[in-house]
Design a protein around this motif. Structure first.
Motif, PDB file in Angstrom:
ATOM      1  N   CYS A 211       0.820  -1.209   0.000  1.00 24.46           N
ATOM      2  CA  CYS A 211       0.000   0.000   0.000  1.00 24.46           C
ATOM      3  C   CYS A 211       0.857   1.264   0.000  1.00 24.46           C
ATOM      4  O   CYS A 211       0.472   2.288  -0.564  1.00 24.46           O
ATOM      5  N   CYS A 215      -0.639   5.238   2.144  1.00 24.20           N
ATOM      6  CA  CYS A 215      -1.814   4.371   2.167  1.00 24.20           C
ATOM      7  C   CYS A 215      -2.888   4.917   3.123  1.00 24.20           C
ATOM      8  O   CYS A 215      -2.573   5.386   4.222  1.00 24.20           O
ATOM      9  N   ALA A 238      -4.551  -4.105  -0.025  1.00 20.91           N
ATOM     10  CA  ALA A 238      -3.491  -3.106  -0.210  1.00 20.91           C
ATOM     11  C   ALA A 238      -3.207  -2.876  -1.683  1.00 20.91           C
ATOM     12  O   ALA A 238      -3.069  -1.727  -2.135  1.00 20.91           O
ATOM     13  N   PHE A 242      -3.795   0.560  -3.750  1.00 19.64           N
ATOM     14  CA  PHE A 242      -2.638   1.193  -4.387  1.00 19.64           C
ATOM     15  C   PHE A 242      -2.893   1.443  -5.872  1.00 19.64           C
ATOM     16  O   PHE A 242      -2.537   2.498  -6.410  1.00 19.64           O
TER      17      PHE A 242
END
Length: 300
Positions: A211, A215, A238, A242
């Protein structure tokens, strides 16, 4: 240094022959002792499954503990080389990247061929998946297996040396073969729980690495909880956050539902991110074991 050398060997040489591969040997043991487990009554299946898992784990720890002790008797340069050679088969970073990339390349030519190749990576039925669903499944496998095939073995190597990495690979292999509901519900229950425990921290590390520092932590925590597994949701959510895409398993979960459907460019971006995370994890693991010279191995 041994970690980085092992990663380099993995990158350029790929996997050793099956007859020399310790994870193949682990699978052979599990398949052999597990042949009649599912026909047992629940209590008997649970006890035998647990017993066979523990026997295999003790054997793996004994073998790699003995190897680790032998390594401590070698000169530093030889210890470095042989540690790398023994560590390399305990993760499968480049093979994972190659398999995911192969799915995308086949998808450009034949949906049927891509589905067939995808079936090597995922346990879900792939025969009726659309092109977008094939990409979703490939990206999910990339994220989840980045933990199982690299980050987690390196995590346990840092903590417990070669025996730790080998134990994790045994546990993960047992979960892959036995950790299912249905006929394996009782026989594979201990294997599934053991893998959950050993993967708990590494899965979250993998998720944080995928991430990135920017994040949305609350979103990651929220999305990761949507999967039945206590661990696989972290790297998958994640990667979805992303890349800005959605990842789903029909009738089970949808991660980052507001994201777009993944494209070929997203899959390549996911591969690039996985490469960055893999080498970063290797660098951190290498630094963590640099000064000690794998001193933790002396415990075995």
């Amino acid at each position: 240094m041994a970690v980085l050398l092992a990663l380099t060997l993995d990158w350029f040489l790929r996997e050793p022959p099956a007859r020399l591969h310790p994870v193949v040997w682990m699978g052979a043991y599990l398949n052999r002792v597990g042949r009649k487990l599912t026909s047992r009554p629940p209590r008997s299946a649970l006890l035998l499954g647990t017993g066979y898992w523990l026997m295999g784990a003790v054997l793996v720890l004994a073998v790699y503990g003995a190897l680790a002790w032998q390594l401590e008797q070698l000169a530093d340069s030889l210890k470095l080389l042989f540690t790398a050679l023994l560590l390399k088969p305990l993760f499968a970073f480049r093979m994972l990247l190659d398999e995911v990339n192969a799915v995308e390349k086949l998808l450009e030519e034949s949906l049927e061929a891509a589905r067939t190749r995808l079936s090597h990576l995922v346990s879900r039925p792939a025969e009726a998946l659309s092109p977008n669903e094939v990409r979703e499944s490939a990206l999910e496998s990339l994220a989840e297996n980045l933990n199982d095939s690299l980050v987690a073995p390196l995590f346990w190597f840092v903590l417990l040396g070669l025996p730790g990495a080998a134990l994790y690979r045994f546990a993960n292999t047992a979960d892959a073969l036995w950790g299912y509901r249905g006929s394996w519900e009782w026989a594979g229950k201990f294997a599934a729980r053991a893998d959950d425990c050993l993967s708990y921290i590494p899965a979250r590390i993998t998720g944080l690495l995928l991430c990135g520092w920017r994040c949305p932590w609350k979103a990651l925590w929220r999305e990761a909880r949507k999967t039945p597994s206590p661990n696989s949701g972290w790297p998958m959510a994640a990667l979805a956050l992303f890349l800005g895409i959605r990842l789903s398993k029909p009738n089970v979960y949808v991660l980052h539902s507001s994201g777009r459907l993944p494209t070929a460019q997203d899959l390549q971006a996911g591969l690039s991110r996985a490469i960055w995370v893999g080498w970063s994890a290797g660098l951190v693991a290498g630094l963590c074991t640099w000064n000690s010279g794998q001193a933790i191995l002396g415990l075995f």
